[in-house]
Design a protein around this motif. Structure first.
Motif, short mmCIF file in Angstrom:
data_model
loop_
_atom_site.label_atom_id
_atom_site.label_comp_id
_atom_site.label_asym_id
_atom_site.label_seq_id
_atom_site.Cartn_x
_atom_site.Cartn_y
_atom_site.Cartn_z
N MET A 127 0.83 -1.20 0.00
CA MET A 127 0.00 0.00 0.00
C MET A 127 0.87 1.26 0.00
O MET A 127 0.53 2.25 -0.65
N GLN A 128 1.97 1.24 0.73
CA GLN A 128 2.89 2.38 0.74
C GLN A 128 3.47 2.62 -0.64
O GLN A 128 3.57 3.76 -1.10
N ASP A 129 3.86 1.53 -1.32
CA ASP A 129 4.41 1.65 -2.67
C ASP A 129 3.37 2.21 -3.63
O ASP A 129 3.68 3.06 -4.47
N LEU A 130 2.13 1.75 -3.51
CA LEU A 130 1.07 2.26 -4.35
C LEU A 130 0.82 3.74 -4.08
O LEU A 130 0.66 4.54 -5.00
N SER A 131 0.82 4.11 -2.81
CA SER A 131 0.62 5.50 -2.43
C SER A 131 1.71 6.38 -3.03
O SER A 131 1.44 7.47 -3.56
N GLU A 132 2.94 5.92 -2.98
CA GLU A 132 4.07 6.67 -3.55
C GLU A 132 3.94 6.79 -5.06
O GLU A 132 4.18 7.85 -5.64
N ALA A 133 3.53 5.72 -5.73
CA ALA A 133 3.36 5.74 -7.18
C ALA A 133 2.25 6.71 -7.58
O ALA A 133 2.37 7.45 -8.57
N LEU A 134 1.15 6.73 -6.82
CA LEU A 134 0.06 7.66 -7.10
C LEU A 134 0.50 9.11 -6.90
O LEU A 134 0.15 10.00 -7.69
N ALA A 135 1.28 9.36 -5.85
CA ALA A 135 1.78 10.71 -5.60
C ALA A 135 2.71 11.16 -6.73
O ALA A 135 2.63 12.30 -7.20
N GLN A 136 3.58 10.27 -7.17
CA GLN A 136 4.49 10.61 -8.26
C GLN A 136 3.70 10.89 -9.55
O GLN A 136 3.98 11.84 -10.27
N ASN A 137 2.71 10.07 -9.82
CA ASN A 137 1.90 10.28 -11.02
C ASN A 137 1.16 11.61 -10.97
O ASN A 137 1.10 12.33 -11.97
N ALA A 138 0.61 11.95 -9.82
CA ALA A 138 -0.08 13.23 -9.66
C ALA A 138 0.88 14.39 -9.91
O ALA A 138 0.53 15.38 -10.56
N HIS A 139 2.11 14.26 -9.42
CA HIS A 139 3.11 15.31 -9.64
C HIS A 139 3.45 15.43 -11.12
O HIS A 139 3.57 16.54 -11.65
N GLU A 140 3.60 14.30 -11.80
CA GLU A 140 3.95 14.31 -13.23
C GLU A 140 2.83 14.96 -14.04
O GLU A 140 3.09 15.71 -14.99
N ILE A 141 1.58 14.70 -13.68
CA ILE A 141 0.45 15.32 -14.37
C ILE A 141 0.48 16.83 -14.15
O ILE A 141 0.33 17.63 -15.08
N TRP A 142 0.68 17.24 -12.89
CA TRP A 142 0.76 18.67 -12.57
C TRP A 142 1.90 19.33 -13.34
O TRP A 142 1.72 20.41 -13.92
N ALA A 143 3.07 18.69 -13.36
CA ALA A 143 4.24 19.26 -14.03
C ALA A 143 3.99 19.42 -15.53
O ALA A 143 4.35 20.44 -16.13
N ARG A 144 3.35 18.44 -16.16
CA ARG A 144 3.06 18.53 -17.58
C ARG A 144 2.09 19.69 -17.85
O ARG A 144 2.26 20.47 -18.78
N GLN A 145 1.07 19.82 -17.01
CA GLN A 145 0.12 20.92 -17.16
C GLN A 145 0.82 22.27 -16.99
O GLN A 145 0.56 23.22 -17.74
N MET A 146 1.71 22.36 -16.01
CA MET A 146 2.44 23.61 -15.77
C MET A 146 3.33 23.95 -16.96
O MET A 146 3.37 25.10 -17.41
N ARG A 147 4.03 22.96 -17.50
CA ARG A 147 4.88 23.21 -18.67
C ARG A 147 4.04 23.66 -19.87
O ARG A 147 4.45 24.56 -20.60
N ASN A 148 2.88 23.04 -20.06
CA ASN A 148 2.00 23.44 -21.15
C ASN A 148 1.50 24.87 -20.97
O ASN A 148 1.43 25.64 -21.93
N ARG A 149 1.15 25.25 -19.74
CA ARG A 149 0.71 26.63 -19.47
C ARG A 149 1.83 27.62 -19.74
O ARG A 149 1.61 28.68 -20.32
N LEU A 150 3.04 27.27 -19.30
CA LEU A 150 4.19 28.15 -19.53
C LEU A 150 4.49 28.27 -21.02
O LEU A 150 4.79 29.36 -21.51
N ALA A 151 4.40 27.16 -21.74
CA ALA A 151 4.65 27.18 -23.19
C ALA A 151 3.62 28.05 -23.90
O ALA A 151 3.94 28.75 -24.87
#
Length: 87
Positions: free
Chosen positions: A43-67
């Protein structure tokens, strides 16, 4: 199930329910207290993977907004591995 014996779950885009009578300004967040919850290693590993995925989605959206506004840097746009536990 996969070769490793894990079951894969098919996902689809989140569809938000339309709210007829609810108005945005009246929304009051009600966070749950998970301080007493104990998670096993899987469950801890899954929680970490979900957190990383949420960050990657946010980062992609931020890069798109900046672009869209001509590019640039954002002070919080860093790889997930460089985030502190607090972040």
């Amino acid at each position: 199930k996969t070769d490793t014996g894990m079951t894969r779950i098919a996902t689809k885009p989140l569809q938000r329910k339309k709210q007829k009578d609810k108005v945005g300004p009246d929304y009051i967040p009600k966070a749950m207290d998970f301080a007493s919850v104990t998670m096993n290693r899987e469950m801890q590993d899954l929680s970490e993977a979900l957190a990383q995925n949420a960050h990657e989605i946010w980062a992609r959206q931020m890069r798109n907004r900046l672009a869209a506004i001509g590019g640039g840097l954002h002070s919080r746009l860093v790889p997930y591995d460089l985030l502190t536990d607090k972040e």
